[in-house]
Design an enzyme around this catalytic site. Structure first.
Site, short mmCIF file in Angstrom:
data_model
loop_
_atom_site.label_atom_id
_atom_site.label_comp_id
_atom_site.label_asym_id
_atom_site.label_seq_id
_atom_site.Cartn_x
_atom_site.Cartn_y
_atom_site.Cartn_z
CG HIS A 66 27.08 37.48 48.42
ND1 HIS A 66 28.44 37.16 47.14
CD2 HIS A 66 26.06 36.65 48.23
CE1 HIS A 66 27.77 35.55 47.04
NE2 HIS A 66 26.73 35.53 46.90
CG ASP A 123 29.22 40.97 45.52
OD1 ASP A 123 28.52 40.34 46.09
OD2 ASP A 123 30.09 40.32 44.84
NE ARG A 152 32.24 36.90 40.52
CZ ARG A 152 31.91 37.12 41.76
NH1 ARG A 152 32.28 35.57 42.28
NH2 ARG A 152 32.05 38.23 42.39
CG HIS A 189 28.19 36.77 41.71
ND1 HIS A 189 27.61 37.96 41.41
CD2 HIS A 189 29.00 36.48 43.38
CE1 HIS A 189 28.14 38.50 42.86
NE2 HIS A 189 28.51 37.78 43.73
CD GLU A 223 31.63 37.21 49.66
OE1 GLU A 223 32.49 36.39 50.05
OE2 GLU A 223 31.18 37.58 49.12
#
Length: 281
Positions: free
Chosen positions: A256, A171, A119, A164, A253
């Site tokens: 993740h 994810d 990301r 990320h 999460e």
């Protein structure tokens, strides 16, 4: 068939956040010196990513991809800045780790499906700007129905840096084999809470994990004791195959995971998520 170690959770696991220095993607010769990453093309020009990044499909084409930030089906409600193609890009080490996890998952009758991989920092910045626009609540009913947008930073759901952006965090979830078809998301369709019963939520083809992906709610904590039965079993199965492949879960999460010993632990990259970033096309 592989044998898995099953441990039932006894208490909620608290997350630990890593705070490191952000480094920029800059338009100079490709080198790494004193922790500064430099590249041969400007981030805004759609140039190639640094050496060592690959398209996941070039390492394992069997892993399913559903890159949500390239679509309207995410907590912002539109494609995110920096996502130009629906492609998973990772460091080669992380991609090879996912291949190991996929082999284990397939032996048990499942496939991995990735929602997000590398990301760019510009996408993280886009999240921050969105979080500061308190009047933009278009996706609240699905992704954060019980959380006030004013506390997204304080509660850790949005941050100015993301693992990320280092290229070794992913994810993901599990899909039973053979995968069922997944219907397309229709922009503007009625939203259902991310922690509603599985049959009421968006009809993707994944196993039940107790919440949907990117659910801003404590129920998304991997070992939240309120998640029981098959949903918790599925979380533990994902955790086992990923841990055995060398990844560590972020406890807040369930989706993740970060590669242990990641190659760029203190570096945040900002090249776009685009095919040409790893192909040179």
């Amino acid at each position: 068939m592989a044998t898995l170690r099953w441990l039932r959770p006894t208490a909620r696991v608290l997350a630990t956040l890593l705070v490191t220095t952000v480094l920029s993607w800059t338009p100079t010769a490709a080198t790494a010196e004193a922790g500064i990453v430099r590249a041969s093309a400007p981030a805004g020009a759609g140039g190639r990513g640094p050496a060592g990044f690959v398209a996941l499909s070039d390492v394992d084409h069997t892993i399913l991809q559903d890159i949500r930030y390239d679509t309207y089906h995410n907590f912002v409600g539109r494609p995110i800045v920096g996502y130009r193609d629906p492609i998973c890009i990772l460091t080669r080490q992380a991609a090879e780790g996912l291949h190991r996890a996929q082999v284990a998952a397939q032996s048990l009758g499942y496939s991995l499906k990735v929602y997000d991989c590398f990301r760019p920092q510009r996408a993280v910045d886009d999240f921050v700007r969105w979080a500061e626009r308190l009047d933009d609540q278009r996706m609240k009913a699905e992704f954060y129905p019980r959380v006030d947008k004013t506390v997204l930073f304080a509660d850790g759901y949005i941050a100015s840096r993301s693992g990320h952006s280092r290229g070794s965090t992913v994810d993901l979830t599990l899909v039973a084999l053979p995968p069922r078809p997944q219907r397309p998301y229709l922009r503007g369709e009625p939203l259902v809470s991310c922690f509603a019963p599985r049959w009421q939520r968006f009809g993707d083809n994944t196993v039940d994990m107790g919440t949907g992906f990117d659910c801003f709610d404590p129920l998304a904590n991997t070992l939240d004791p309120r998640i029981t039965g098959r949903a918790m079993d599925n979380r533990l199965l994902l955790k086992q195959v990923m841990t055995d492949a060398g990844f560590t879960n972020y406890a807040s999460e369930w989706w993740h995971y970060t590669l242990a010993g990641e190659p760029y632990p203190d570096t945040y990259f900002d090249f776009p998520v685009a095919r040409r970033a790893v192909t040179g096309g």
